[in-house]
Design an enzyme around this catalytic site. Structure first.
Site, PDB file in Angstrom:
ATOM      1  CB  ILE A 199      12.237   1.083  -9.366  1.00 18.84           C
ATOM      2  CG1 ILE A 199      11.485  -0.118  -8.774  1.00 18.84           C
ATOM      3  CG2 ILE A 199      13.105   0.640 -10.544  1.00 18.84           C
ATOM      4  CD1 ILE A 199      10.602  -0.861  -9.761  1.00 18.84           C
TER       5      ILE A 199
ATOM      6  CE1 TYR B 141      -0.772  12.831  -6.931  1.00 19.29           C
ATOM      7  CE2 TYR B 141      -0.833  10.810  -5.643  1.00 19.29           C
ATOM      8  CZ  TYR B 141      -0.744  11.451  -6.859  1.00 19.29           C
ATOM      9  OH  TYR B 141      -0.628  10.704  -8.010  1.00 19.29           O
TER      10      TYR B 141
ATOM     11  CB  ILE C 149      14.647   0.903   2.750  1.00 20.33           C
ATOM     12  CG1 ILE C 149      15.204   0.271   1.471  1.00 20.33           C
ATOM     13  CG2 ILE C 149      13.276   0.301   3.080  1.00 20.33           C
ATOM     14  CD1 ILE C 149      15.388  -1.239   1.558  1.00 20.33           C
TER      15      ILE C 149
ATOM     16  NE  ARG D 184       4.223   1.259  -1.546  1.00 20.36           N
ATOM     17  CZ  ARG D 184       3.923   1.125  -0.253  1.00 20.36           C
ATOM     18  NH1 ARG D 184       3.342   0.009   0.168  1.00 20.36           N
ATOM     19  NH2 ARG D 184       4.167   2.097   0.596  1.00 20.36           N
TER      20      ARG D 184
END
Length: 310
Positions: free
Chosen positions: A189, A144, A204, A212
């Protein structure tokens, strides 16, 4: 921006739909989306007379026809997942790179004024020179990220070779209303918020000390529009310029939702980076500035949106 003909690829997705909703009243919008991850319900007014929705795959449609009479292209259509790109690298390259090259060629043929490309902070990879400047050498760790870095090179090549104007926006960690909590690869989030609201233990990956740089989706929309209206050709980080650990983020969300749920820690994911922080000084080149002090109010707005859908 007013009275322009605009193409938004991936326009039914999270960020693309926010751009469409912002521009729709004063411009003519064409959205191209194959509905793999996009949803027409992301649009405020899908029946607006200024809107045309083309439900096709960017790899298969005649892009010359699509870009005819278009002033600006906001290119967001992509396989937008690091894990999925690792599972399917050839498909990732076909969607993210090959289709982009074809789109650039069509933009040149039809004299498109400018293309705004949605890139990613993942192109920096494990680079430790924080804050990250656009001039750093890309160090992609996933197909990606490699596809996004390759597209940036093609954008510059098309600018040099054919005069096609562009801005490549390297998004850091975008959040806000409209993110898909049900995606297998949903962002951190919406995962935290939806898990707490549903009474499920959040997950997590790693120790949670990875940091971040979070940026609100409405700021990302502003960066896209400002970039289109600017005369800048090049790459721009789109971020707050502030870092936050995943553990700190979880504590803020947990406090906001008055929850006592503790997260479950899982092994690190392949392709993930440890730290990410943007140098945002280049944003002045597209006449854009983000106020990081708004983070908690933006998070509350995001939480409140999730409450309406859960």
């Amino acid at each position: 921006m007013r009275d322009k003909n605009i193409l938004i690829t991936g326009g039914l997705g999270f960020i693309g739909s926010h751009i469409a909703n912002t521009l729709l009243e004063n411009n003519n919008i064409v959205i191209l989306d194959n509905l793999t991850t996009g949803n027409i319900n992301n649009l405020n007014n899908p029946d607006n007379e200024n809107l045309k929705i083309v439900k096709e795959d960017i790899r298969n449609i005649n892009l010359d026809d699509l870009t005819s009479d278009i002033d600006y292209v906001f290119h967001l259509a992509a396989m937008a997942s690091v894990p999925l790109s690792i599972d399917k690298p050839v498909e990732c390259s076909d969607i993210n790179l090959n289709a982009t090259i074809k789109l650039l060629e069509s933009c040149v043929k039809n004299d498109v004024e400018k293309i705004i490309f949605s890139s990613s902070s993942s192109v920096y990879g494990p680079n430790k020179n924080m804050p990250l400047k656009e001039s750093e050498q890309p160090m992609p760790k996933s197909p990606y990220a490699a596809s996004k870095a390759s597209c940036e090179l093609y954008l510059k090549a098309f600018n040099d070779s054919y005069g096609l104007n562009y801005t490549a926006l390297r998004y850091f960690n975008v959040f806000g209303p409209g993110q898909d909590k049900n995606s297998q690869y949903a962002a951190v989030i919406p995962n935290f918020i939806s898990s707490i609201l549903e009474g499920v233990q959040p997950e997590i990956y790693g120790d949670g000390e990875q940091t971040r740089d979070f940026v609100y989706v409405k700021d990302v929309v502003k960066a896209n529009i400002n970039a289109a209206e600017s005369d800048y050709n090049g790459i721009v980080n789109v971020a707050s310029g502030e870092k936050l650990s995943v553990n700190q983020l979880y504590e803020i969300i947990k406090t906001t939702l008055n929850s006592d749920l503790e997260p479950e820690y899982l092994p690190e994911r392949q392709g993930d980076i440890k730290h990410s922080l943007a140098d945002v000084s280049n944003m002045i080149k597209i006449n854009c500035k983000i106020d990081s002090k708004d983070f908690e109010s933006q998070l509350i707005e995001t939480v409140n949106w999730f409450k309406t859908i859960l």
